[in-house]
Design an enzyme around this catalytic site. Structure first.
Site, mmCIF file in Angstrom:
data_model
loop_
_atom_site.group_PDB
_atom_site.id
_atom_site.type_symbol
_atom_site.label_atom_id
_atom_site.label_comp_id
_atom_site.label_asym_id
_atom_site.label_seq_id
_atom_site.Cartn_x
_atom_site.Cartn_y
_atom_site.Cartn_z
ATOM 1 N N HIS A 1 -3.193 -24.667 46.608
ATOM 2 C CA HIS A 1 -4.473 -25.167 47.108
ATOM 3 C C HIS A 1 -5.572 -24.098 47.084
ATOM 4 O O HIS A 1 -6.745 -24.426 47.223
ATOM 5 C CB HIS A 1 -4.312 -25.770 48.504
ATOM 6 C CG HIS A 1 -4.097 -24.775 49.610
ATOM 7 N ND1 HIS A 1 -2.860 -24.478 50.120
ATOM 8 C CD2 HIS A 1 -4.979 -24.018 50.307
ATOM 9 C CE1 HIS A 1 -2.977 -23.600 51.101
ATOM 10 N NE2 HIS A 1 -4.262 -23.300 51.234
ATOM 11 N N ASP B 1 3.287 -26.169 46.804
ATOM 12 C CA ASP B 1 2.074 -25.424 47.139
ATOM 13 C C ASP B 1 2.175 -23.967 46.699
ATOM 14 O O ASP B 1 1.819 -23.043 47.438
ATOM 15 C CB ASP B 1 1.765 -25.502 48.633
ATOM 16 C CG ASP B 1 0.325 -25.094 48.943
ATOM 17 O OD1 ASP B 1 -0.503 -25.102 48.013
ATOM 18 O OD2 ASP B 1 0.035 -24.754 50.107
ATOM 19 N N SER C 1 -4.329 -18.101 53.292
ATOM 20 C CA SER C 1 -3.457 -18.870 52.406
ATOM 21 C C SER C 1 -3.109 -18.095 51.148
ATOM 22 O O SER C 1 -3.975 -17.531 50.482
ATOM 23 C CB SER C 1 -4.143 -20.184 52.020
ATOM 24 O OG SER C 1 -4.297 -21.017 53.145
#
Length: 477
Positions: A206, A239, A321
């Site tokens: 992402h 992910d 992230s």
């Protein structure tokens, strides 16, 4: 010289000259006791007329005493001078009050102590003056400032500072921009880390999804040097994504990879990333839970990911992230991927950490990264059955039919071969309890295609077990 400890001068400790007082009509004022022959003893006939005693510093008069007792007879003629000391005081009076003598001795002692103190002070002052003179002559002073840190201070290996200092050069900040027209491009900031010396960078899908189709990616190291990068492969379900620097510098240092299976609740953790764009931020915490089923998405509704996550209370925020979650030795044990939030609040577009962060276990991430580097596409293990993703608490229920009206249990697939049917409720996968569809997928994806796993399920109120050999699916479509 300071005089704050000085007192009143003490009288000299020696007696006045003896005198022969006339017989008083009233009790006399007692003089300081003489040390020479008593004046009360009659002098020889040839003794000269007594003269008045020299003036003395007045002393406190004692309380009048009773009349003096008879005085013994004088020594016989021809006895030597001075005569023997009398056995009683000169005038037959009692000795002066007891405090008088100690007062004289105490005064002398105080004077001696004072002198000693002043002498010691003088010696100290002299030494200080001598040291100052020596310092002025080029000899270094012995005075040490309390604000100076020891020159030999070193951080011991294993401290957070030591681990961070070693890991930071291999953690990068990623800027992703979509391929929109000038002024309309979108993107964001995330984190990644060096995977190998060829210039591969591991991060979250992402983080780079907005730039995957015609966008641009730049990678910035802590020393400020930036490099262009391109996407090697992405796995939406995991992910995980892998980038490669287009002009990788020499001397890249990959971060060591740990073993997420050996992580224990309570182990120390160190997270590195760029929360809210603040690059090279280090936070610490512990592993607060393992095998936490987590489903997350990018908001588009078509790229959800599932993981059996490592949960940590290390502060993780948007921008962390893709960054590494390290153990106390500095090895990567997970990739920071998601956070639990109470909501944006107060008009903020992104909520911050509340101490619930989730990381993809590194064992899973490593398998995915290797697959993406080899083929550019992810490979997922599957059981060949469609489960209900909405129900929670009773297990993962196999749906009555699959998407588009297809069978919910793939004919001749892994689940079919194990004897599973539509309506069965899967409550256990290996050693882990299953309470929902997402938790089942999270556990399946911790394995590889071909792994054999025991499944526990319920049918018509009866609990049974079966062994499933996992199949595979390539790509995200």
């Amino acid at each position: 010289m300071s005089t704050e400890n000085e007192g009143t001068a003490v009288p000299a400790d020696h007696p006045a000259a003896p005198s022969t007082p006339s017989t008083p009509a009233t009790p006399p004022t007692l003089p300081t006791p003489p040390t020479t022959p008593s004046a009360s003893t009659p002098a020889p006939a040839s003794a000269p007329e007594p003269t008045p005693a020299p003036a003395q510093e007045p002393t406190p008069a004692p309380t009048p005493e009773p009349a003096p007792a008879p005085v013994p007879a004088p020594a016989a003629a021809g006895a030597g001078w001075p005569p023997p000391p009398p056995t009683v005081p000169a005038w037959g009076a009692p000795l002066p009050p007891a405090p008088a003598a100690p007062r004289r001795r105490t005064g002398g002692l105080v004077a001696a102590v004072l002198v000693a103190a002043l002498v010691a002070g003088g010696i100290g002052g002299g030494i200080g003056y001598w040291a100052a003179q020596r310092g002025d002559d080029g000899v270094s002073s012995t005075t040490v400032s309390s604000g100076e840190a020891p020159a030999s201070f070193k951080r011991e290996p294993g401290t957070v500072a030591a681990v961070a200092a070693k890991a930071l050069p291999s953690v990068v900040t990623i800027q992703a921009k979509s391929g929109g027209s000038q002024g309309e491009s979108e993107g964001g900031t995330g984190t990644g880390f060096v995977y190998d010396q060829e210039g591969h960078i591991v991060t979250n899908n992402h983080v780079v999804a907005s730039a995957a189709d015609g966008g641009t990616l730049s990678v910035t190291f802590p020393d400020g040097k930036s490099y262009d990068a391109e996407v090697v492969g992405r796995a939406e379900g995991y992910d995980v994504a892998v980038l490669k620097l287009t002009n990788a510098p020499k001397g890249l240092k990959p971060l060591p990879l740990g073993d997420s299976e050996k992580v224990a609740v309570g182990d120390s953790t160190i997270a590195i990333g760029a929360p809210f764009g603040l690059s090279n931020t280090v936070t610490t915490g512990i592993i607060s839970a393992k095998n936490r089923p987590v489903a997350s998405g990018d908001g588009s509704g078509g790229s959800n990911s599932y993981m059996s996550a490592l949960q940590t209370d290390a502060s993780i925020n948007p921008g962390n992230s893709g960054g590494p979650l390290l153990d106390a030795s500095g090895a990567v044990i997970g990739i920071n991927s998601a956070i639990q939030s109470t909501g944006s609040g107060f008009g903020q577009s992104q909520a911050g950490s509340i101490g619930l962060g989730f990381a993809i276990p590194v064992n899973q991430a490593k398998n995915v990264a290797q697959q993406l580097i080899r083929t550019g596409k992810p490979v997922y293990p599957v059981i060949g059955a469609t489960v209900n993703m909405q129900e929670q608490g009773e297990g993962a229920t196999i749906a009555s039919q699959g998407s588009g009206g297809t069978p919910s249990v793939t004919p001749d697939g892994p689940a079919a071969k194990a004897g599973l049917k539509a309506g069965d409720v899967i409550t256990g996968f290996g050693d882990h309890q299953i309470d929902s569809g997402p938790s089942l997928i999270s556990e399946i994806w911790t394995h590889k295609p071909g792994d054999q796993v025991e499944i526990t399920y319920e049918r018509d109120g009866k609990t049974s077990t079966a062994t499933v050999t996992l199949g595979e699916r390539t790509g995200d479509s």
